[in-house]
Write a protein that holds these residues in place. Structure first.
Motif, mmCIF file in Angstrom:
data_model
loop_
_atom_site.group_PDB
_atom_site.id
_atom_site.type_symbol
_atom_site.label_atom_id
_atom_site.label_comp_id
_atom_site.label_asym_id
_atom_site.label_seq_id
_atom_site.Cartn_x
_atom_site.Cartn_y
_atom_site.Cartn_z
ATOM 1 N N ALA A 122 -19.370 3.152 11.930
ATOM 2 C CA ALA A 122 -20.535 3.325 10.891
ATOM 3 C C ALA A 122 -20.282 2.494 9.870
ATOM 4 O O ALA A 122 -19.444 2.526 9.922
ATOM 5 N N VAL A 123 -21.235 1.581 10.006
ATOM 6 C CA VAL A 123 -21.540 0.801 8.673
ATOM 7 C C VAL A 123 -22.260 1.555 7.452
ATOM 8 O O VAL A 123 -23.414 0.856 8.518
ATOM 9 N N LEU A 124 -22.105 1.507 6.339
ATOM 10 C CA LEU A 124 -23.305 1.482 5.296
ATOM 11 C C LEU A 124 -23.071 0.650 4.671
ATOM 12 O O LEU A 124 -22.069 0.653 3.882
ATOM 13 N N GLY A 125 -24.253 0.533 3.451
ATOM 14 C CA GLY A 125 -24.014 -0.302 1.932
ATOM 15 C C GLY A 125 -24.549 0.791 1.477
ATOM 16 O O GLY A 125 -25.442 1.628 1.476
ATOM 17 N N VAL A 126 -23.299 0.830 0.263
ATOM 18 C CA VAL A 126 -23.097 1.624 -1.055
ATOM 19 C C VAL A 126 -22.870 0.841 -1.789
ATOM 20 O O VAL A 126 -23.063 -0.138 -2.300
ATOM 21 N N PRO A 127 -24.120 1.322 -3.230
ATOM 22 C CA PRO A 127 -24.536 0.679 -4.716
ATOM 23 C C PRO A 127 -22.613 -0.292 -4.996
ATOM 24 O O PRO A 127 -21.799 0.615 -4.829
ATOM 25 N N ASP A 128 -23.199 -0.511 -5.947
ATOM 26 C CA ASP A 128 -21.315 -1.271 -6.010
ATOM 27 C C ASP A 128 -21.844 -1.782 -7.622
ATOM 28 O O ASP A 128 -23.352 -3.106 -7.307
ATOM 29 N N ARG A 129 -21.469 -1.877 -8.695
ATOM 30 C CA ARG A 129 -21.927 -2.204 -10.035
ATOM 31 C C ARG A 129 -21.589 -4.011 -9.917
ATOM 32 O O ARG A 129 -22.288 -4.971 -10.883
ATOM 33 N N THR A 130 -21.007 -4.315 -9.185
ATOM 34 C CA THR A 130 -21.012 -6.115 -9.199
ATOM 35 C C THR A 130 -22.164 -6.639 -8.249
ATOM 36 O O THR A 130 -22.499 -7.571 -8.879
#
Length: 540
Positions: A455-463
């Motif tokens: 499974a691939v998920l998008g997660v928050p990233d500061r950059t």
């Protein structure tokens, strides 16, 4: 100009009560086997008599047309019968996912306005919670001996020989509340109607299982409360016998033994279960040459898994795409269009073309249809679309636009009308300004010989705003680390699509229907602190 008068009158809105398909099977094939569970066998005539008796019992307890009957049960003959008993009275069948908690089922009772409950004896906590939380539920019937309700089979015996007349129903009269939550929010009751379901049965026989007759047999490997229940209605319409696994645990060896014993010709499953069936050694130990249609739906099937299933079973796979709200009735990819080779003429990755009588439109955010090859939201119209969500005007407002049902799935169509699903709109993430669709990355990862599930998920990233995270399970006796997998992906997908982090778990969480649940994966990542402070840490 004179307006054309409406041709629709109350008399022309009446349709067949859906329970009549069981009556037809009993009339034409009464002595033949209709239902098998373990060593127990019921003929079509016996099933019809039992449904008549339970309908009479429910009527004697005050159940009338339009009343909702909640059913909390594992797969069994009583659950199967309860569907037709409710239909016969014009009542609404409200099955639950039997793995839900008592509080979750109590919510379904409240949301549906249920006035009665049929509950398997294995779930006393559910029955007790319903009594406390849903006072409108006037009585509970117990499947098996229990302390919380009258015994189902005792009621059958008491009302044996009695019957309740088939309720007169119109096209839009509800027969089934199909609970679905999509990807967010509390479950919503999708209202399925007698007229809609008659079309769905006809369409399934036309597009998924052409040529089905009383000589056929279907194996049930998923809960009857959802897609499998729809498929068993189709079997009843052609008097094809239904065979259940003996227990609630999915036993692959038993499944294949039943295929051989009962000469099973069709089964409905989901990709994760089909993967288990075809990767288990017992697939080679039993004769499965009787199979004509192995139907899979509910989630995309990755190409490598599809190829493996084709090698094991031959050209018997049937794929369809369709949500509960459209009762599985959007597209079909028949056996002839499943191929092992990735040739230019093979449409790899498609979920098929529009089902008979249904129309698909790929639309942008403003509801405008986009050209072939352009990704947008998959919208659909046609007789299989549900009547709406029960008592939920806000959800209905969101779900429909200009008469189109909005699936929430993203995809595109090619020039020939074949549909390709990119993923859920809610799954897409934006990294560095680019839209990224997890399904594409998951397909690539599944091609790695060490990977079993992903499974691939998008997660928050500061950059980057968001970055991709991979959670995968490996095949037995295989090893792989994060650096090796990302290096292997480099060059197979664009660099900006490369995931930033990889976690290896023993198994990925799944729903009761065999779907990998990204919501549960995300929650687990958050619980373990891997997504804390908007940053994904590297160690699992």
């Amino acid at each position: 100009m004179n307006s054309i008068p409406s041709l629709i009158t109350p008399a022309t809105k009446r349709v067949m009560n859906l329970s009549h398909i069981l009556r037809q099977a009993a009339r034409r094939h009464g002595a033949e086997i209709g239902f098998v569970w373990g060593e127990c066998i019921w003929s079509w005539a016996e099933l019809d008599r039992r449904v008549d008796a339970m309908a009479a019992a429910l009527a004697a307890k005050g159940i009338r047309k339009g009343d909702r009957v909640l059913v909390q049960s594992k797969n069994c003959n009583q659950m199967f019968e309860s569907m037709f008993s409710c239909f016969r009275l014009g009542a609404v069948w409200v099955p639950t996912n039997f793995r839900q908690t008592p509080d979750e089922v109590a919510y379904l009772a409240q949301a549906s306005g249920a006035s009665a409950m049929i509950c398997h004896s294995d779930f006393p906590e559910h029955a007790e919670t319903i009594r406390e939380a849903a006072p409108d539920v006037r009585f509970v019937i117990s499947i098996g001996r229990s302390s919380f309700g009258e015994n189902y089979d005792d009621l059958i015996e008491r009302h044996s020989g009695q019957s309740a007349p088939e309720a007169a129903v119109e096209h839009d009269d509800p027969c089934w509340f199909f609970f679905t939550s999509g990807t967010t929010g509390r479950p919503k009751a999708a209202v399925l109607t007698h007229g809609q379901m008659a079309f769905v049965i006809t369409n399934h026989l036309c597009d998924l299982m052409p040529g089905t007759t009383n000589a056929d047999a279907s194996l049930v490997v998923t809960p009857l409360s959802h897609g499998a229940g729809v498929h068993q209605l189709v079997q009843v319409a052609r008097a094809a016998k239904t065979v259940l696994l003996s227990g609630e645990r999915f036993d692959v060896d038993e499944a294949w033994s039943l295929v051989a014993r009962w000469r099973i010709t069709s089964m409905f499953t989901v990709p994760t279960i089909l993967k288990l069936l075809t990767e288990h050694p017992s697939v080679d130990a039993y004769d499965h040459s009787s199979l004509r249609y192995v139907i899979y739906a509910g989630a995309p099937m990755y190409r490598e898994d599809q190829k493996h299933a084709l090698r094991k079973l031959g050209k018997v796979l049937v794929q369809y795409f369709g949500l509960g709200e459209v009762t599985g009735n959007i597209t079909v990819l028949p056996p002839a269009l499943h191929d092992l080779e990735d040739r230019p003429d093979v449409k790899v990755g498609t979920c098929g073309y529009e089902r008979t009588g249904m129309q698909v439109s790929i639309q942008d955010d403003q509801g405008r249809e986009v050209p072939a090859g352009v990704t947008g939201e998959i919208c659909v119209c046609g007789p299989a679309v549900f009547a709406g969500y029960y008592n939920n005007p806000e959800a209905n407002q969101t779900a429909f636009r200009d008469g189109w049902f909005r699936t929430g799935d993203l995809g595109h169509m090619d020039e020939e009308g074949f549909l390709f699903i990119t993923g859920r709109a809610s799954d897409m993430y934006i990294s560095g300004g680019s839209n990224i669709y997890p399904r594409e990355i998951e397909e690539k990862i599944l091609a790695h010989p060490a990977v079993a599930e992903v499974a691939v998920l998008g997660v928050p990233d500061r950059t980057w705003g968001e970055v991709g995270v991979v959670v995968c399970a490996l095949r037995p006796n295989q090893t792989l680390d994060e650096g090796e997998l990302i290096a292997w992906l480099d060059g197979r997908i664009a660099h900006y699509k490369l995931p930033k982090h990889v976690f290896f778990w023993d198994v990925l969480p799944k729903s009761a229907y065999g779907k990998i649940t990204k919501k549960a994966i995300r929650e687990e990542l958050e619980t373990k602190g891997y997504l804390s402070s908007g940053l994904c840490r590297l160690r699992s």
